[in-house]
Write a protein that holds these residues in place. Sequence first.
Motif, PDB file in Angstrom:
ATOM      1  N   MET A   1       0.855  -1.214   0.000  1.00 29.56           N
ATOM      2  CA  MET A   1       0.000   0.000   0.000  1.00 29.56           C
ATOM      3  C   MET A   1       0.882   1.252   0.000  1.00 29.56           C
ATOM      4  SD  MET A   1      -2.697   1.071   2.899  1.00 29.56           S
ATOM      5  CE  MET A   1      -4.130   2.017   2.577  1.00 29.56           C
ATOM      6  N   MET A   2       0.483   2.182  -0.844  1.00 30.38           N
ATOM      7  CA  MET A   2       1.261   3.416  -1.037  1.00 30.38           C
ATOM      8  C   MET A   2       1.501   4.178   0.282  1.00 30.38           C
ATOM      9  SD  MET A   2       2.692   4.848  -3.486  1.00 30.38           S
ATOM     10  CE  MET A   2       3.261   6.363  -4.155  1.00 30.38           C
ATOM     11  N   ILE A   3       0.450   4.276   1.102  1.00 29.11           N
ATOM     12  CA  ILE A   3       0.580   5.028   2.359  1.00 29.11           C
ATOM     13  C   ILE A   3       1.637   4.369   3.259  1.00 29.11           C
ATOM     14  CG2 ILE A   3      -0.622   5.669   4.515  1.00 29.11           C
ATOM     15  CD1 ILE A   3      -3.030   6.404   2.871  1.00 29.11           C
ATOM     16  N   GLU A   4       1.628   3.055   3.315  1.00 31.22           N
ATOM     17  CA  GLU A   4       2.609   2.323   4.135  1.00 31.22           C
ATOM     18  C   GLU A   4       4.028   2.617   3.655  1.00 31.22           C
ATOM     19  OE1 GLU A   4       2.641   0.609   6.951  1.00 31.22           O
ATOM     20  OE2 GLU A   4       0.537   1.200   7.094  1.00 31.22           O
ATOM     21  N   ASN A   5       4.236   2.604   2.324  1.00 29.94           N
ATOM     22  CA  ASN A   5       5.573   2.871   1.765  1.00 29.94           C
ATOM     23  C   ASN A   5       6.017   4.298   2.089  1.00 29.94           C
ATOM     24  OD1 ASN A   5       5.454   0.354   0.723  1.00 29.94           O
ATOM     25  ND2 ASN A   5       4.867   1.001  -1.349  1.00 29.94           N
ATOM     26  N   LEU A   6       5.089   5.235   1.930  1.00 31.38           N
ATOM     27  CA  LEU A   6       5.424   6.646   2.208  1.00 31.38           C
ATOM     28  C   LEU A   6       5.774   6.839   3.682  1.00 31.38           C
ATOM     29  CD1 LEU A   6       2.640   8.347   0.078  1.00 31.38           C
ATOM     30  CD2 LEU A   6       5.090   8.755  -0.210  1.00 31.38           C
ATOM     31  N   LYS A   7       5.041   6.155   4.541  1.00 32.15           N
ATOM     32  CA  LYS A   7       5.297   6.251   5.993  1.00 32.15           C
ATOM     33  C   LYS A   7       6.717   5.787   6.313  1.00 32.15           C
ATOM     34  CE  LYS A   7       2.612   4.302   8.929  1.00 32.15           C
ATOM     35  NZ  LYS A   7       1.573   3.372   9.411  1.00 32.15           N
ATOM     36  N   LYS A   8       7.092   4.650   5.701  1.00 24.74           N
ATOM     37  CA  LYS A   8       8.434   4.104   5.961  1.00 24.74           C
ATOM     38  C   LYS A   8       9.492   5.031   5.408  1.00 24.74           C
ATOM     39  CE  LYS A   8       7.498  -0.775   6.266  1.00 24.74           C
ATOM     40  NZ  LYS A   8       6.702  -1.437   5.249  1.00 24.74           N
ATOM     41  N   GLU A   9       9.288   5.441   4.172  1.00 21.03           N
ATOM     42  CA  GLU A   9      10.262   6.289   3.488  1.00 21.03           C
ATOM     43  C   GLU A   9      10.510   7.586   4.254  1.00 21.03           C
ATOM     44  OE1 GLU A   9       9.714   8.955  -0.378  1.00 21.03           O
ATOM     45  OE2 GLU A   9       8.973   6.900  -0.646  1.00 21.03           O
ATOM     46  N   GLU A 265      -2.769  10.176   1.636  1.00 21.79           N
ATOM     47  CA  GLU A 265      -1.639   9.756   0.796  1.00 21.79           C
ATOM     48  C   GLU A 265      -0.958  10.986   0.178  1.00 21.79           C
ATOM     49  OE1 GLU A 265      -2.465   6.504  -1.946  1.00 21.79           O
ATOM     50  OE2 GLU A 265      -1.065   7.420  -3.360  1.00 21.79           O
ATOM     51  N   ASN A 266      -1.781  11.886  -0.324  1.00 24.07           N
ATOM     52  CA  ASN A 266      -1.250  13.099  -0.939  1.00 24.07           C
ATOM     53  C   ASN A 266      -0.462  13.946   0.067  1.00 24.07           C
ATOM     54  OD1 ASN A 266      -1.087  14.642  -3.361  1.00 24.07           O
ATOM     55  ND2 ASN A 266      -2.388  16.164  -2.349  1.00 24.07           N
ATOM     56  N   ALA A 267      -0.966  13.986   1.296  1.00 21.64           N
ATOM     57  CA  ALA A 267      -0.288  14.773   2.337  1.00 21.64           C
ATOM     58  C   ALA A 267       1.104  14.206   2.595  1.00 21.64           C
ATOM     59  CB  ALA A 267      -1.117  14.755   3.614  1.00 21.64           C
ATOM     60  N   LEU A 268       1.206  12.881   2.650  1.00 22.77           N
ATOM     61  CA  LEU A 268       2.516  12.265   2.898  1.00 22.77           C
ATOM     62  C   LEU A 268       3.440  12.474   1.694  1.00 22.77           C
ATOM     63  CD1 LEU A 268       1.499   8.912   4.645  1.00 22.77           C
ATOM     64  CD2 LEU A 268       2.726  10.813   5.683  1.00 22.77           C
ATOM     65  N   LYS A 269       2.857  12.477   0.503  1.00 20.88           N
ATOM     66  CA  LYS A 269       3.643  12.633  -0.724  1.00 20.88           C
ATOM     67  C   LYS A 269       4.156  14.068  -0.873  1.00 20.88           C
ATOM     68  CE  LYS A 269       1.592   9.999  -3.979  1.00 20.88           C
ATOM     69  NZ  LYS A 269       0.518   9.887  -4.963  1.00 20.88           N
ATOM     70  N   THR A 270       3.251  15.027  -0.722  1.00 24.99           N
ATOM     71  CA  THR A 270       3.588  16.415  -1.063  1.00 24.99           C
ATOM     72  C   THR A 270       3.974  17.264   0.159  1.00 24.99           C
ATOM     73  OG1 THR A 270       1.310  17.139  -0.786  1.00 24.99           O
ATOM     74  CG2 THR A 270       1.935  16.364  -2.986  1.00 24.99           C
ATOM     75  N   GLU A 271       3.598  16.814   1.339  1.00 27.35           N
ATOM     76  CA  GLU A 271       3.796  17.572   2.590  1.00 27.35           C
ATOM     77  C   GLU A 271       3.222  18.985   2.443  1.00 27.35           C
ATOM     78  OE1 GLU A 271       7.777  17.157   4.176  1.00 27.35           O
ATOM     79  OE2 GLU A 271       7.888  15.074   3.526  1.00 27.35           O
ATOM     80  N   ALA A 272       2.086  19.053   1.763  1.00 25.73           N
ATOM     81  CA  ALA A 272       1.530  20.358   1.372  1.00 25.73           C
ATOM     82  C   ALA A 272       0.982  21.172   2.548  1.00 25.73           C
ATOM     83  CB  ALA A 272       0.437  20.155   0.334  1.00 25.73           C
TER      84      ALA A 272
END
Length: 298
Positions: A1-9, A265-272
């Motif tokens: 899941m994308m959110i899980e990957n972003l959290k780890k990253e 998901e977008n928040a973790l990706k962009t930190e907007a």
Amino acid sequence: MMIENLKKEKNAIILAHNYVRPEIQDIADFVGDSFELALKASKIDADLILFCGVDFMAETAAILNPDKKVLVPDIATCPLAQMLDTDSLLSYKRMYPDAKVVLYINTLARHKIYADAICTSSNALKIVNSMDSDKVLFGPDMNLARYVADRTSKEIIPVPKIGFCPTHYQITTEDLSIAVKKHPNAEIVVHPECTVDVQKKADAITSTSGMIRYCKESSKEEFLIGTEVGLIHRLKKDIPNKEFYPISEFSVCPSMKIHTLDKAENALKTEAIHVKIDEYIANKAIIPIKKMIELTKN
Ligand code: 13P
């Protein structure tokens, strides 16, 4: 899941309130009531916090974590926190110079700076009783103020005179009578932000996580729940062998429901959307927040 990957990253943690959409609760690292979330936020071991709740909660997490980035999926305003205005708070302080000020956590950081201590629905009575004055200015929820006033020897002065959570305020005694007719064996468990008339008919009055604990421990099998409907998901998940019914299906907080999986998901990706608190305000607001944590432990 994308959110899980972003959290780890990004070494991120997701905190969520009991009222957010079920799918957000399910991906969160921690779900709790306002006090549990503040306590959790005071001990975070991550670089980034994604907070799924309303504005004052994310602000509290940011104040407690000045060296970390606090993100939100979207801008969620608590209507109750908006009911307190600086001018009335300051004029009440001038009118009652000897009174201590206990503000509900549902206040903006710019108002928390005027408090001697912050409280949540789970510790309001304890915090008020620990103040060394006979008079306490308490706001902005008039129903929680009344709940405390009925159980303390101190004089509680509600600030402002009228302040309430619209989601709890619209739960009526008529809704409750209809619900009781449908489920006559159910125990009635309500939040102290409900009106006093509703509180009077309840078997238990407690915070959202307090409701979970109460229903777990009760010998009853069925419960009528007087709070935001998001809590039903947690109740069913944590206590699958019992039945839970909202007293009113209309008790929905639109602000809590603004967060979606896509936005998270977008928040973790962009930190907007990054929660930023003025340094002067943060340094002052942390004092009554820490006071609450300290007083609640004792
Ligand atoms: P608690 O989760 O602390 O009970 O608060 C609920 C609430 O109404 C937040 O606005």
